[in-house]
Design a protein around this motif. Structure first.
Motif, short mmCIF file in Angstrom:
data_model
loop_
_atom_site.label_atom_id
_atom_site.label_comp_id
_atom_site.label_asym_id
_atom_site.label_seq_id
_atom_site.Cartn_x
_atom_site.Cartn_y
_atom_site.Cartn_z
N ILE A 126 0.85 -1.20 0.00
CA ILE A 126 0.00 0.00 0.00
C ILE A 126 0.88 1.25 0.00
O ILE A 126 0.64 2.19 -0.75
CB ILE A 126 -0.96 -0.01 1.21
CG1 ILE A 126 -1.94 -1.18 1.09
CG2 ILE A 126 -1.72 1.33 1.30
CD1 ILE A 126 -2.71 -1.48 2.35
N HIS A 127 1.93 1.23 0.81
CA HIS A 127 2.84 2.38 0.85
C HIS A 127 3.62 2.51 -0.46
O HIS A 127 3.86 3.60 -0.94
CB HIS A 127 3.83 2.23 2.02
CG HIS A 127 3.15 2.32 3.35
ND1 HIS A 127 2.43 3.42 3.75
CD2 HIS A 127 3.07 1.41 4.37
CE1 HIS A 127 1.94 3.20 4.96
NE2 HIS A 127 2.30 1.99 5.35
N LYS A 128 4.02 1.38 -1.01
CA LYS A 128 4.81 1.40 -2.25
C LYS A 128 4.08 2.15 -3.35
O LYS A 128 4.68 2.93 -4.10
CB LYS A 128 5.11 -0.04 -2.70
CG LYS A 128 5.87 -0.13 -4.00
CD LYS A 128 6.12 -1.58 -4.38
CE LYS A 128 6.75 -1.69 -5.76
NZ LYS A 128 6.98 -3.08 -6.18
N TYR A 129 2.77 1.92 -3.45
CA TYR A 129 2.02 2.54 -4.55
C TYR A 129 1.26 3.80 -4.15
O TYR A 129 0.48 4.33 -4.92
CB TYR A 129 1.06 1.51 -5.17
CG TYR A 129 1.84 0.43 -5.88
CD1 TYR A 129 2.56 0.72 -7.04
CD2 TYR A 129 1.92 -0.86 -5.36
CE1 TYR A 129 3.31 -0.25 -7.67
CE2 TYR A 129 2.67 -1.84 -5.99
CZ TYR A 129 3.36 -1.52 -7.15
OH TYR A 129 4.12 -2.49 -7.77
N SER A 130 1.51 4.27 -2.94
CA SER A 130 0.90 5.53 -2.54
C SER A 130 1.98 6.52 -2.12
O SER A 130 2.42 7.36 -2.90
CB SER A 130 -0.13 5.32 -1.43
OG SER A 130 0.43 4.60 -0.35
N LYS A 131 2.48 6.38 -0.92
CA LYS A 131 3.45 7.36 -0.43
C LYS A 131 4.86 7.10 -0.94
O LYS A 131 5.75 7.93 -0.79
CB LYS A 131 3.43 7.38 1.10
CG LYS A 131 2.06 7.81 1.62
CD LYS A 131 2.03 7.87 3.11
CE LYS A 131 0.75 8.53 3.61
NZ LYS A 131 -0.47 7.85 3.19
N GLY A 132 5.08 5.94 -1.53
CA GLY A 132 6.38 5.68 -2.14
C GLY A 132 7.49 5.43 -1.13
O GLY A 132 8.63 5.75 -1.38
N LYS A 133 7.15 4.85 0.01
CA LYS A 133 8.15 4.74 1.08
C LYS A 133 9.22 3.68 0.81
O LYS A 133 10.31 3.76 1.33
CB LYS A 133 7.47 4.43 2.42
CG LYS A 133 6.76 5.63 2.99
CD LYS A 133 6.12 5.31 4.32
CE LYS A 133 5.42 6.54 4.87
NZ LYS A 133 4.62 6.24 6.04
N LEU A 134 8.88 2.69 0.00
CA LEU A 134 9.84 1.59 -0.15
C LEU A 134 11.03 1.94 -1.04
O LEU A 134 12.17 1.72 -0.67
CB LEU A 134 9.15 0.36 -0.74
CG LEU A 134 8.33 -0.50 0.21
CD1 LEU A 134 7.88 -1.76 -0.50
CD2 LEU A 134 9.14 -0.88 1.43
N TYR A 135 10.73 2.50 -2.20
CA TYR A 135 11.80 2.61 -3.21
C TYR A 135 12.18 4.04 -3.56
O TYR A 135 13.17 4.28 -4.21
CB TYR A 135 11.40 1.86 -4.48
CG TYR A 135 11.14 0.41 -4.21
CD1 TYR A 135 12.15 -0.39 -3.69
CD2 TYR A 135 9.89 -0.15 -4.42
CE1 TYR A 135 11.92 -1.73 -3.40
CE2 TYR A 135 9.66 -1.49 -4.14
CZ TYR A 135 10.68 -2.27 -3.64
OH TYR A 135 10.45 -3.60 -3.35
N GLN A 136 11.37 5.00 -3.19
CA GLN A 136 11.74 6.38 -3.48
C GLN A 136 11.12 7.28 -2.42
O GLN A 136 10.20 6.88 -1.73
CB GLN A 136 11.29 6.79 -4.89
CG GLN A 136 9.81 7.00 -5.08
CD GLN A 136 9.06 5.72 -5.35
OE1 GLN A 136 9.65 4.71 -5.66
NE2 GLN A 136 7.75 5.78 -5.23
N SER A 137 11.66 8.48 -2.32
CA SER A 137 11.21 9.36 -1.24
C SER A 137 9.91 10.07 -1.60
O SER A 137 9.18 10.50 -0.74
CB SER A 137 12.29 10.40 -0.94
OG SER A 137 12.62 11.09 -2.12
N GLU A 138 9.62 10.20 -2.89
CA GLU A 138 8.43 10.94 -3.30
C GLU A 138 7.43 10.03 -4.01
O GLU A 138 7.82 9.14 -4.77
CB GLU A 138 8.83 12.07 -4.27
CG GLU A 138 9.35 13.32 -3.57
CD GLU A 138 8.31 13.96 -2.66
OE1 GLU A 138 7.20 14.23 -3.13
OE2 GLU A 138 8.63 14.17 -1.48
N PRO A 139 6.14 10.26 -3.81
CA PRO A 139 5.13 9.51 -4.57
C PRO A 139 5.24 9.83 -6.07
O PRO A 139 5.72 10.89 -6.44
CB PRO A 139 3.80 10.03 -4.02
CG PRO A 139 4.13 10.85 -2.83
CD PRO A 139 5.55 11.26 -2.93
#
Length: 221
Positions: A126-139
């Protein structure tokens, strides 16, 4: 939005022939068809019956303000491209990636793939495809392809409507950071409400311009 009156001297009816723009839409369609042949093979063709849909998409992704104004398209919102199975929604959105200016680039992600990732990695997705926490700092701007083809899945016994959760998070970044989301789906508005609930449906009205194929269009596959 600043509209030049000299560019607004056309009828607002949705007829592709009335478009007046500093872009040549007929040349863009020829270019898109060539690109489609490169990507999908010699059988790829843009049909004249689809021009009304394609003109709207071109206007939106080129940020052609005058034409979007004629079509009542809000450039701040994303695109919800709706239509029957096999009408060409996914290939069109893949083509639009090649028209989009760098700062508005997006990538296309099948909803079914997201559901498989959820089985593997759980709620981090959910975070990966919304807030982008896993792979990048920005959505990032994402086109979720084929909304409705994913399933409600269980992760450690807890059932989750994964796309509903992602869309709620995408709504938050849309309102706070103006980052857009695009969707393709063969679901109608009422079917979206049945699957994802009226909370999602009302947020989607705020987030998207609806561009819809006629339900009677033939399967092109």
């Amino acid at each position: 939005m600043n509209h030049n009156p000299t560019e607004q001297n056309t009828s607002t009816q949705e007829q592709t022939k009335t478009i007046q723009s500093h872009y040549s839409y007929t040349e863009i369609i020829v270019w898109l068809e060539k690109k489609g042949v490169e990507l999908y093979g010699n059988h790829f063709k843009i049909l004249e019956s689809d021009y009304s849909i394609i003109y709207k998409l071109i206007a939106y992704f080129l940020k052609d303000e005058a034409t979007c104004f004629q079509y009542n398209i809000n450039l701040n919102k994303g695109i919800l491209l709706s239509g029957p199975i096999g009408c060409g929604k996914t290939s069109l959105m893949n083509l639009m990636k090649h028209l989009t200016p760098t700062e508005h680039k997006f990538f296309v992600k099948p909803c079914r793939d997201i559901s498989f990732e959820f089985i593997q990695d759980g709620y981090e997705i959910i975070h990966k495809y919304s807030k982008g926490k896993l792979y990048q700092s920005e959505p990032k701007t994402i086109c979720f392809d084929d909304l409705g083809t994913e399933n409600n899945l269980k992760y450690y016994g807890n059932e989750c409507n994964i796309m509903a959760e992602i869309l709620l998070s995408r709504y938050d970044i849309f309102t706070s950071k103006k980052i857009q989301t695009h969707i393709t789906t063969n679901l109608s508005a009422s079917e979206i409400e049945n699957v994802y609930g009226n909370r999602i449906r009302s947020r989607m009205r705020e987030m998207f311009n609806l561009i819809a194929y006629d339900k009677t269009i033939k399967d092109k596959r």
